[in-house]
Design a protein around this motif. Structure first.
Motif, mmCIF file in Angstrom:
data_model
loop_
_atom_site.group_PDB
_atom_site.id
_atom_site.type_symbol
_atom_site.label_atom_id
_atom_site.label_comp_id
_atom_site.label_asym_id
_atom_site.label_seq_id
_atom_site.Cartn_x
_atom_site.Cartn_y
_atom_site.Cartn_z
ATOM 1 N N PHE A 271 32.395 -0.930 -85.775
ATOM 2 C CA PHE A 271 31.506 -1.810 -86.832
ATOM 3 C C PHE A 271 30.412 -2.460 -85.825
ATOM 4 O O PHE A 271 29.208 -2.581 -86.536
ATOM 5 C CB PHE A 271 32.541 -2.886 -87.406
ATOM 6 N N SER A 272 30.605 -2.993 -84.781
ATOM 7 C CA SER A 272 29.661 -3.571 -83.934
ATOM 8 C C SER A 272 28.348 -2.369 -83.512
ATOM 9 O O SER A 272 27.238 -2.669 -83.779
ATOM 10 C CB SER A 272 29.957 -3.869 -82.615
ATOM 11 N N THR A 273 28.741 -1.184 -83.723
ATOM 12 C CA THR A 273 27.677 0.065 -83.201
ATOM 13 C C THR A 273 27.097 0.058 -84.489
ATOM 14 O O THR A 273 25.751 0.347 -84.541
ATOM 15 C CB THR A 273 28.401 1.396 -83.005
ATOM 16 N N VAL A 274 27.665 0.276 -85.895
ATOM 17 C CA VAL A 274 27.086 0.116 -87.109
ATOM 18 C C VAL A 274 26.130 -0.917 -87.391
ATOM 19 O O VAL A 274 24.728 -0.796 -87.661
ATOM 20 C CB VAL A 274 28.079 0.076 -88.190
ATOM 21 N N LEU A 275 26.367 -2.321 -87.088
ATOM 22 C CA LEU A 275 25.556 -3.407 -87.203
ATOM 23 C C LEU A 275 24.311 -3.476 -86.313
ATOM 24 O O LEU A 275 23.398 -3.464 -86.789
ATOM 25 C CB LEU A 275 26.534 -4.671 -86.774
ATOM 26 N N ARG A 276 24.510 -3.010 -84.758
ATOM 27 C CA ARG A 276 23.240 -2.534 -84.160
ATOM 28 C C ARG A 276 22.279 -1.458 -84.499
ATOM 29 O O ARG A 276 21.133 -1.661 -84.314
ATOM 30 C CB ARG A 276 23.986 -2.468 -82.689
ATOM 31 N N THR A 277 23.031 -0.453 -85.105
ATOM 32 C CA THR A 277 22.336 0.615 -85.734
ATOM 33 C C THR A 277 21.295 0.113 -86.779
ATOM 34 O O THR A 277 20.287 0.729 -86.989
ATOM 35 C CB THR A 277 22.966 1.680 -86.029
ATOM 36 N N VAL A 278 22.027 -0.682 -87.676
ATOM 37 C CA VAL A 278 21.191 -1.113 -89.026
ATOM 38 C C VAL A 278 19.998 -1.992 -88.303
ATOM 39 O O VAL A 278 19.002 -1.727 -88.999
ATOM 40 C CB VAL A 278 22.126 -2.053 -89.744
ATOM 41 N N PHE A 279 20.300 -2.890 -87.382
ATOM 42 C CA PHE A 279 19.188 -3.647 -86.805
ATOM 43 C C PHE A 279 18.048 -2.809 -86.431
ATOM 44 O O PHE A 279 16.880 -2.871 -86.708
ATOM 45 C CB PHE A 279 19.588 -4.568 -85.937
ATOM 46 N N SER A 280 18.545 -1.611 -85.667
ATOM 47 C CA SER A 280 17.509 -0.856 -84.971
ATOM 48 C C SER A 280 16.428 -0.051 -86.149
ATOM 49 O O SER A 280 15.328 0.095 -85.986
ATOM 50 C CB SER A 280 18.086 -0.073 -84.059
ATOM 51 N N VAL A 281 17.329 0.202 -87.190
ATOM 52 C CA VAL A 281 16.511 0.980 -88.160
ATOM 53 C C VAL A 281 15.645 0.345 -88.895
ATOM 54 O O VAL A 281 14.661 0.759 -89.419
ATOM 55 C CB VAL A 281 17.532 1.780 -89.051
ATOM 56 N N VAL A 282 16.201 -0.811 -89.146
ATOM 57 C CA VAL A 282 15.198 -1.898 -89.984
ATOM 58 C C VAL A 282 13.982 -2.068 -89.185
ATOM 59 O O VAL A 282 12.715 -2.348 -89.836
ATOM 60 C CB VAL A 282 15.823 -3.224 -90.296
ATOM 61 N N LEU A 283 14.034 -2.471 -87.902
ATOM 62 C CA LEU A 283 12.859 -2.616 -86.978
ATOM 63 C C LEU A 283 12.110 -1.285 -87.102
ATOM 64 O O LEU A 283 10.769 -1.571 -87.048
ATOM 65 C CB LEU A 283 13.315 -3.001 -85.742
ATOM 66 N N SER A 284 12.627 -0.112 -87.151
ATOM 67 C CA SER A 284 11.967 1.144 -86.757
ATOM 68 C C SER A 284 10.903 1.402 -88.081
ATOM 69 O O SER A 284 9.980 1.804 -88.075
ATOM 70 C CB SER A 284 12.762 2.171 -87.061
ATOM 71 N N SER A 285 11.506 1.026 -89.370
ATOM 72 C CA SER A 285 10.598 1.074 -90.813
ATOM 73 C C SER A 285 9.444 0.255 -90.544
ATOM 74 O O SER A 285 8.711 0.562 -91.429
ATOM 75 C CB SER A 285 11.600 0.582 -91.885
ATOM 76 N N LEU A 286 9.363 -0.820 -89.743
ATOM 77 C CA LEU A 286 8.422 -1.587 -89.758
ATOM 78 C C LEU A 286 7.004 -1.190 -88.796
ATOM 79 O O LEU A 286 6.019 -1.706 -88.712
ATOM 80 C CB LEU A 286 8.661 -3.044 -89.384
ATOM 81 N N LYS A 287 7.278 -0.219 -87.985
ATOM 82 C CA LYS A 287 6.431 0.081 -87.046
ATOM 83 C C LYS A 287 5.254 0.895 -87.695
ATOM 84 O O LYS A 287 5.204 1.409 -88.613
ATOM 85 C CB LYS A 287 6.965 0.873 -85.913
ATOM 86 N N LYS A 288 3.927 0.713 -86.806
ATOM 87 C CA LYS A 288 2.825 1.162 -87.241
ATOM 88 C C LYS A 288 2.692 2.497 -86.884
ATOM 89 O O LYS A 288 3.133 3.062 -85.707
ATOM 90 C CB LYS A 288 1.708 0.319 -86.698
ATOM 91 N N SER A 289 1.685 3.466 -87.591
ATOM 92 C CA SER A 289 1.591 4.767 -87.377
ATOM 93 C C SER A 289 0.489 4.852 -86.025
ATOM 94 O O SER A 289 -0.358 3.946 -85.719
ATOM 95 C CB SER A 289 0.915 5.261 -88.397
ATOM 96 N N ARG A 290 0.037 5.970 -85.454
ATOM 97 C CA ARG A 290 -0.838 6.168 -84.423
ATOM 98 C C ARG A 290 -1.885 6.945 -85.006
ATOM 99 O O ARG A 290 -1.911 7.087 -86.170
ATOM 100 C CB ARG A 290 -0.055 7.044 -83.249
ATOM 101 N N ASP A 291 -2.916 7.002 -83.974
ATOM 102 C CA ASP A 291 -4.209 7.380 -84.793
ATOM 103 C C ASP A 291 -4.327 9.012 -84.051
ATOM 104 O O ASP A 291 -4.715 9.157 -82.935
ATOM 105 C CB ASP A 291 -5.501 6.708 -84.211
ATOM 106 N N GLU A 292 -3.982 9.846 -84.976
ATOM 107 C CA GLU A 292 -3.917 11.382 -84.630
ATOM 108 C C GLU A 292 -4.517 12.197 -85.897
ATOM 109 O O GLU A 292 -3.821 12.253 -86.775
ATOM 110 C CB GLU A 292 -2.750 11.932 -84.173
ATOM 111 N N ASN A 293 -5.918 12.386 -85.836
ATOM 112 C CA ASN A 293 -6.610 13.038 -86.716
ATOM 113 C C ASN A 293 -6.254 14.558 -86.855
ATOM 114 O O ASN A 293 -5.868 15.273 -86.243
ATOM 115 C CB ASN A 293 -8.079 12.887 -86.800
#
Length: 620
Positions: A271-293
């Motif tokens: 259960f602790s692994t699941v909670l840590r994974t939830v946290f990391s995925v939520v943070l990942s969804s907020l990250k910005k993209s890079r500039d690659e045309n």
């Protein structure tokens, strides 16, 4: 005809009803950019006129095929910095099978519009996504074109949409937590002294796969028995366990009486692994993209739009859990030496391979392509150099025949790839021998997709064809997909204004091999029935989607006499008439010969048995 002055771009939002569009310029081409079949149909009824013509969808289809290599190279550059980071390889925007992603569709739409504007075509574009609306406006201005906004832009990612995404993610992860508790109570899927496998089978399992205490996967029948016959101790590791809570509980219940071993991610993860994974995925969804045309097109907004559409990804959550599960198995001392993985280059498969190869450095990770998805126009097995140089790909890939091998090696030079028997489709050889020399039946067999909107498009495209079949006293046999209901298909058909099937049509759940025996013509789209029927020498009509990408089963030019693409209902009707007239396009002898040649190209009868996969070591 192209004009000499700069083109004019008209922009409209798909959120607005067609009657809200005040189009003053009548001589203009138009294109719907989105995935809603219902909205497309509404705009088509409103806009199609002698002065306003839809841009031929086949042009976009051809453009995507032409751009495939360039996009693969772009993806490779984007992936090059990922190394062996599971959070990166589980990113659905960049690392989901690139040719089935929102990002690929968005970038193809933007570059296609750039091409049209450069050719000085006046064009009206109806857009579903805010980012595309804004990106298209910039493209027009860059090309010196004027822009007329006929409606307000589509709504972007609102707070309500974001909250809905988060609520859906919370519901899915909560469901998994409930299944974890249930699996512990039932004592299912645990690794203990009585269940210490040396071979892990990464497959799809559904409750329907367990019957009378025996588990058999649809994609690779007998895979467990073949591993046992090689002297190994295998266990199933379901990479996608369930679609609902009830199906999950049913699978847990049925698996208790099965003789085969199952290792569940719900038992390997804490259960602790699941909670840590939830946290990391939520943070990942907020990250910005890079500039690659891409081809001179700015991509930041397109990437951000794809990320907004994905939201907080449950697939990313599962992918990271699978990655961590491999480490847990290694810490528990499970003696795993080989991993057999049904591989489609999705984030789940990448993290499975990454976790297995990191946790068990001496083990062999084999990717099986025993389905038709490796031979689609935009193949699911595209392993670029960045993936090949990381651990996020199998050690070796197996494909079903010479044609998929050729297509795979053309894209992925130097990667270990071999031919092995496709157990799921090998029945075609025996069925073809039984049907050899026989005349075609008098039934139009329509095999539907698991997606209701795709199936509705197929039925709408075949309305004239079904009327022709009735007039010629042919049977019409409609086969719903096992994962869909006919009610949902007919509702979707009504939503797009399609004509219901005639009263004479029969809905059937008969297995496809039985339907092939009576078929005179098969019609299907985005389903393996297309390739199966062609390999049996049965004429096939393939209704092509006019919305979004057209990912159809890939067929070589040699299949064209018996496989016919239809972009309009009239083309489908004319193709059917060809094969029901007194003199068909090719003789029965040639038709069966074409099917035989294609069958050997796709599913070689001489391919080594699937169990030979298990006998290979890293140097074989």
């Amino acid at each position: 005809m192209a004009q000499t002055s700069p083109a004019q771009l008209y922009l409209a939002s798909a959120d607005n009803p067609p009657t809200a569009i005040a189009l003053k310029e009548t001589r203009v081409n138009w294109r719907y950019v989105g995935a809603s079949v219902k909205n497309y149909a509404a705009f088509h009824r409103h806009l199609e006129s002698p002065g306003a013509k839809e841009v031929d969808p086949s042009r976009f289809h051809s453009f995507c095929l032409e751009s495939e290599k360039a996009f693969q190279e772009w993806s490779e550059k984007a992936d090059a910095a990922f190394g062996d980071d599971p959070l990166q390889w589980s990113d659905e925007v960049y690392c989901r099978n690139p040719f089935s992603s929102d990002l690929f569709r968005f970038m193809m739409e933007a570059t296609f519009l750039d091409k049209l504007l450069k050719e000085k075509e006046n064009i009206l574009v109806i857009v579903e996504e805010l980012a595309l609306f804004e990106a298209f406006e910039r493209l027009a201005l860059k090309n010196g074109c004027s822009v007329v906004k006929l409606t307000a832009p589509p709504a972007g990612l609102t707070t309500i949409k974001r909250l809905r995404q988060i609520a859906r993610f919370a519901r899915e992860t909560s469901r998994m937590a409930f299944v974890m508790i249930a699996a512990r109570v039932m004592g299912v899927g645990v690794v203990n002294e009585g269940n210490r496998p040396d071979t892990l089978l990464g497959v799809y399992l559904t409750p329907e796969a367990i019957r009378n205490g025996n588990i058999e996967t649809k994609e690779v029948p007998r895979i467990y028995e073949m591993a046992e016959s090689c002297g190994f101790s295998p266990a199933f590791f379901p990479i996608l366990l369930y679609s609902s809570l009830s199906s999950a509980l049913r699978l847990l219940k049925d698996s208790r009486g099965a003789r085969q071993s199952i290792v569940l991610i719900e038992r390997v993860s804490s259960f602790s692994t699941v909670l840590r994974t939830v946290f990391s995925v939520v943070l990942s969804s907020l990250k910005k993209s890079r500039d690659e045309n891409f081809n001179g097109i700015e991509t930041r907004q397109l990437v951000d739009s794809a990320r907004s559409a994905t939201g907080v990804s449950y697939n990313q959550f599962i992918a990271i859990l699978i990655y961590k599960a491999m480490s847990s198995l290694a810490k528990d001392g499970v003696p795993l030496k080989r991993f057999i993985l049904l591989y489609e280059n999705q984030v789940i498969h990448k993290c499975f391979a990454l976790g297995a190869r990191k946790a068990f450095p001496g083990a062999l990770v084999t990717g099986l392509q025993n389905n038709i998805s490796d031979i689609s126009n935009f193949p699911s097995v595209v392993i670029n150099k960045a993936e090949r140089d990381s651990l996020a790909s199998p050690s070796r890939i197996f494909v079903s025949g010479p044609l998929p091998l050729k297509r795979f090696t053309r894209r992925v030079r130097g990667f270990p790839c071999s031919i092995a028997k496709a157990e799921r489709y090998h029945f075609l050889h025996g069925l073809a021998d039984e049907m050899s020399g026989s005349h075609l039946g008098r039934a139009l067999v329509i095999a539907l997709s698991f997606k209701a909107n795709v199936s509705a498009e197929v039925l709408a495209a075949l309305s004239e064809t079904m009327e022709e079949a009735v007039s010629k006293e042919w049977r019409i046999l409609i086969k719903p997909h096992p994962r869909a209901t006919m009610e949902s298909v007919l509702k979707s058909l009504s939503d797009i204004g399609g004509t219901p099937p005639p009263a004479q049509a029969e809905f059937t759940n008969q297995p496809m091999p039985e339907l092939y025996r009576v078929a005179g013509v098969v019609s299907a789209s985005t389903t393996s029935a297309v390739v199966e029927a062609v390999c049996l020498g049965i004429p096939v009509i393939i209704p092509m989607s006019r919305v979004g990408l057209n990912i159809q089963p890939y067929l070589p030019d040699t299949a064209s006499p018996i496989a016919m693409e239809a972009w309009t209902p009239k083309e489908a009707h004319d193709a059917f008439v060809q094969w029901t007239d007194a003199k068909p396009p090719v003789s029965d002898t040639e038709r069966m010969a074409i099917g035989g040649r294609l069958r050997e190209q796709f599913f070689s009868a001489e391919a080594m048995d699937c169990k030979a996969h298990f006998m290979l070591d890293r140097t074989s």
